[in-house]
Design a protein around this motif. Sequence first.
Motif, short mmCIF file in Angstrom:
data_model
loop_
_atom_site.label_atom_id
_atom_site.label_comp_id
_atom_site.label_asym_id
_atom_site.label_seq_id
_atom_site.Cartn_x
_atom_site.Cartn_y
_atom_site.Cartn_z
N TYR A 273 0.83 -1.21 0.00
CA TYR A 273 0.00 0.00 0.00
C TYR A 273 0.87 1.26 0.00
CZ TYR A 273 -3.40 3.43 1.81
OH TYR A 273 -4.20 4.54 1.99
N VAL A 274 1.90 1.24 0.81
CA VAL A 274 2.79 2.40 0.93
C VAL A 274 3.58 2.63 -0.35
CG1 VAL A 274 4.86 3.26 2.13
CG2 VAL A 274 2.98 2.21 3.44
N GLU A 275 4.02 1.57 -1.00
CA GLU A 275 5.03 1.66 -2.05
C GLU A 275 4.58 2.39 -3.32
OE1 GLU A 275 7.69 -2.31 -1.04
OE2 GLU A 275 5.94 -2.47 -2.34
N HIS A 276 3.29 2.35 -3.64
CA HIS A 276 2.85 2.93 -4.92
C HIS A 276 1.60 3.78 -4.79
CE1 HIS A 276 5.76 0.32 -6.89
NE2 HIS A 276 5.30 -0.66 -6.15
N TYR A 277 1.27 4.22 -3.59
CA TYR A 277 0.03 4.96 -3.35
C TYR A 277 -0.13 6.14 -4.31
CZ TYR A 277 -3.47 7.85 -1.00
OH TYR A 277 -4.58 8.62 -0.73
N GLY A 278 -1.20 6.10 -5.08
CA GLY A 278 -1.57 7.21 -5.94
C GLY A 278 -0.74 7.40 -7.20
N LEU A 279 0.27 6.57 -7.42
CA LEU A 279 1.18 6.77 -8.55
C LEU A 279 0.67 6.05 -9.80
CD1 LEU A 279 4.63 6.43 -6.73
CD2 LEU A 279 3.30 8.49 -7.22
N LEU A 280 0.86 6.69 -10.94
CA LEU A 280 0.33 6.17 -12.21
C LEU A 280 1.36 6.36 -13.32
CD1 LEU A 280 -2.31 5.02 -13.55
CD2 LEU A 280 -2.81 7.39 -14.20
N ARG A 281 1.64 5.28 -14.04
CA ARG A 281 2.55 5.36 -15.18
C ARG A 281 1.93 6.14 -16.34
NH1 ARG A 281 3.70 -0.93 -15.12
NH2 ARG A 281 4.05 -0.72 -17.34
N ARG A 282 2.77 6.69 -17.19
CA ARG A 282 2.30 7.43 -18.36
C ARG A 282 1.67 6.49 -19.39
NH1 ARG A 282 5.45 9.06 -21.69
NH2 ARG A 282 7.33 7.93 -21.04
N ARG A 283 0.71 7.03 -20.11
CA ARG A 283 0.15 6.33 -21.27
C ARG A 283 0.92 6.74 -22.52
NH1 ARG A 283 -3.61 2.02 -21.26
NH2 ARG A 283 -5.30 2.46 -19.80
N LEU A 284 1.30 5.79 -23.32
CA LEU A 284 1.94 6.07 -24.60
C LEU A 284 0.89 6.38 -25.65
CD1 LEU A 284 4.56 3.16 -24.55
CD2 LEU A 284 4.95 5.57 -23.96
N PRO A 285 1.26 7.02 -26.76
CA PRO A 285 0.30 7.29 -27.84
C PRO A 285 -0.40 6.03 -28.34
CG PRO A 285 2.31 8.55 -28.19
CD PRO A 285 2.57 7.64 -27.02
N SER A 286 0.28 4.89 -28.21
CA SER A 286 -0.31 3.62 -28.65
C SER A 286 -1.41 3.14 -27.71
CB SER A 286 0.77 2.54 -28.73
OG SER A 286 1.31 2.28 -27.43
N GLY A 287 -1.52 3.78 -26.54
CA GLY A 287 -2.49 3.35 -25.54
C GLY A 287 -1.90 2.43 -24.50
N ARG A 288 -0.69 1.93 -24.74
CA ARG A 288 -0.03 1.05 -23.78
C ARG A 288 0.60 1.89 -22.68
NH1 ARG A 288 3.74 -3.23 -26.75
NH2 ARG A 288 3.70 -4.05 -24.62
N TRP A 289 0.87 1.23 -21.55
CA TRP A 289 1.54 1.92 -20.45
C TRP A 289 3.02 2.06 -20.75
CZ3 TRP A 289 -1.60 4.27 -17.30
CH2 TRP A 289 -2.86 3.72 -17.03
N ALA A 290 3.59 3.19 -20.38
CA ALA A 290 5.03 3.40 -20.53
C ALA A 290 5.77 2.43 -19.62
CB ALA A 290 5.39 4.84 -20.18
N ARG A 291 7.02 2.17 -19.96
CA ARG A 291 7.85 1.32 -19.12
C ARG A 291 7.96 1.92 -17.74
NH1 ARG A 291 14.00 -0.77 -20.53
NH2 ARG A 291 14.31 -1.97 -18.61
N CYS A 292 7.98 1.08 -16.72
CA CYS A 292 8.06 1.56 -15.34
C CYS A 292 9.37 2.33 -15.14
CB CYS A 292 7.99 0.38 -14.38
SG CYS A 292 7.87 0.86 -12.65
N SER A 293 9.26 3.48 -14.52
CA SER A 293 10.43 4.32 -14.27
C SER A 293 10.57 4.55 -12.77
CB SER A 293 10.28 5.66 -15.00
OG SER A 293 9.32 6.47 -14.34
#
Length: 394
Positions: A273-293
């Motif tokens: 719960y603590v590690e990723h609260y509220g965080l969201l990866r970027r969407r690429l133009p293709s609709g896929r999620w960007a690689r985790c950064s």
Amino acid sequence: MKPAFRNVHWAGKRSASPDTKRYLWVLGSIAPACALLPSQLVVRTGWGVLWWIGPIIALILIPALDWLVGEDGTNPRDEDYELLSNDRYYRWCTYLFLPVQLTGLVIASQMWSGHELSVIDKLGLSTTVGVVGAIGINAAHELGHRVEHLERWLAKIALAQSGYGHFYVEHNKGHHARVATPEDPASARLGESLWEFLPRSVIGGFRSALRLEGGRLQRKGLPWWTVHNNILQAWSMTLVLYAALLLAFGPTMLPYLLLQAVIGAGLLETVNYVEHYGLLRRRLPSGRWARCSAADSWNSDRMVTNIFLFHLQRHSDHHANPGRRYQTLRSSAEAPQLPAGYATMIVLAAIPPLWRHVMDPRVLAHYAGDITRANIHPRKRNTILASQGDAATA
């Protein structure tokens, strides 16, 4: 091969030696030793409260030491990566955890089966052993990411105490693929309390593990009921361990054995719960999620908790480079920073209003005031967006 750093700016000083914390990592064995200590400490002091030494150390002593010692502030050098990765000393620091962990469980089981302790004392011992089990899951987390067969088997053994063997599959194949997206049950959403998150993560992770392992076996042309099933292997270890303890000490210890497993799994999910609260990866133009950064995980470089958790708090680098061993993980300036170590943050997480007071402004700041970029709880999305709009016009 050394993984690419992908132009990430690394925070902190570069260490002049391969690892300034080299001889501190053995202190990680203090965590499983908590299950060995209570009986001796109570005998010598007469203080029954020391049956609860696990939560006392994890939730009081370590946060205090985190505050006193502060942040690490150093990162390993690029040129030392191969040297650190191949140094087997670091592997033995994680291997040492397992025999101490299992010895503590056996001693606790004998005490649960006897009549010398009161129910309150047994509950305290169960909580202490559960805290050890949670840290054992973290050791399994480190071992389970490795390609060596020995370390993968050791990961399953470490998970046996908590009965959370499906974590081996879900974490590696599910969580790492979907982290910081709405599809990941182990990524908490903005506005979601810990108590809402726990059942969603536990049930969702369990279902995901079954689907992932079933799909893997199907692709190999294997049935579900096979010795090659990673989940069944891990669960079998739990069954063998619990059966052996029941045969040795009798059924009266079973409620406490099950309680420590629930506590261990619950603490693991609280850390999720603590590690990723509220965080969201970027969407690429293709609709896929960007690689985790590195920007997709909350980081904390508090020295003391990092030693006890094998650098788990350098979580951003772990997700950006999941093949890295704990001793090579780095603190990144790109990563959003927690105000304290995990040991402190799990206490805050248990109090939802306090958690949101501390963390929601940090999520907003991480996205430069654009709350629409966050991973928002679907049922609270309109309320959260409206409240931010009201704040912007105030």
